[in-house]
Motif scaffolding. Structure first.
Motif, short mmCIF file in Angstrom:
data_model
loop_
_atom_site.label_atom_id
_atom_site.label_comp_id
_atom_site.label_asym_id
_atom_site.label_seq_id
_atom_site.Cartn_x
_atom_site.Cartn_y
_atom_site.Cartn_z
N GLY A 10 0.83 -1.20 0.00
CA GLY A 10 0.00 0.00 0.00
C GLY A 10 0.86 1.25 0.00
N MET A 11 0.42 2.26 -0.75
CA MET A 11 1.15 3.52 -0.82
C MET A 11 0.18 4.69 -0.81
N ARG A 12 0.67 5.80 -0.29
CA ARG A 12 -0.11 7.04 -0.32
C ARG A 12 0.44 7.86 -1.49
N TYR A 13 -0.43 8.13 -2.47
CA TYR A 13 -0.02 8.95 -3.62
C TYR A 13 -1.25 9.63 -4.21
N GLY A 18 -8.08 0.34 6.76
CA GLY A 18 -8.90 -0.44 5.84
C GLY A 18 -8.09 -1.10 4.74
N PRO A 19 -8.77 -1.86 3.89
CA PRO A 19 -8.08 -2.55 2.80
C PRO A 19 -7.53 -1.55 1.77
N MET A 20 -6.51 -1.99 1.07
CA MET A 20 -5.90 -1.15 0.04
C MET A 20 -6.84 -1.08 -1.16
N GLY A 21 -6.80 0.07 -1.81
CA GLY A 21 -7.59 0.26 -3.03
C GLY A 21 -6.86 -0.33 -4.22
#
Length: 166
Positions: free
Chosen positions: A73-76, A157-160
């Motif tokens: 998972g990454m925030r971008y 929560g789950p990754m998108g």
């Protein structure tokens, strides 16, 4: 013919054998306890971890006889997933590899970490000093020449799609 020498009417050889056997069992129990403590420490590292800057989630798991970690998972911003130095997407890239228990009873595992921006692979150690905390120290050569990050257990929560963090 008596093959076991006697001391004061007792079988000295058998008594010594029993003492050595009991000592061996005590040592084995201690080593087994240390091995179980190391195994428990390793198990404490399994699961999902949020990086120190809260911009990535890693899944740490067993990979055969070692421990490894994958960026899941990454925030971008936007819809374009970040790419590494080689132009490939960073989604599901294995960045932690070959982690094994270090000698002694430190509870630390030693292995390697990949910097996806440069492609460099560094030595690293991971350990859990307390529940829901993972420490990662990456270094070049000796641990003294490195940096330690503190990761926390991921509870979001789950990754998108495409590893996007919620």
């Amino acid at each position: 013919m008596n093959i076991i020498p006697r001391e004061n009417g007792r079988m000295a050889g058998l008594t010594s054998f029993v003492r050595v056997g009991v000592l061996g069992l005590c040592l084995a129990a201690g080593l087994t306890g240390a091995g179980q403590a190391r195994a428990a420490a390793g198990e404490a590292l399994m699961g999902y971890w949020l990086s120190q800057d809260h911009d990535g989630v890693f899944k740490v798991e067993r990979c055969g006889d070692t421990v490894c970690g994958t960026l899941v998972g990454m925030r971008y911003d936007g819809t374009d997933i970040p790419h590494g130095y080689d132009g490939r997407p960073e989604c599901n890239i294995r960045m932690l590899t070959d982690f094994r228990p270090l000698s002694g009873d430190s509870g630390r595992l030693g292995g390697h970490i990949l910097d996806p921006d440069s492609g460099h692979v560094y030595n690293a150690q991971i350990w859990s000093p307390k529940p829901d905390v993972l420490k990662l120290r990456g270094y070049l050569g000796l641990p003294i020449f490195g940096e330690t990050q503190t990761w926390t257990r991921y509870t979001g929560g789950p990754m998108g799609p495409m590893c996007k963090m919620p």
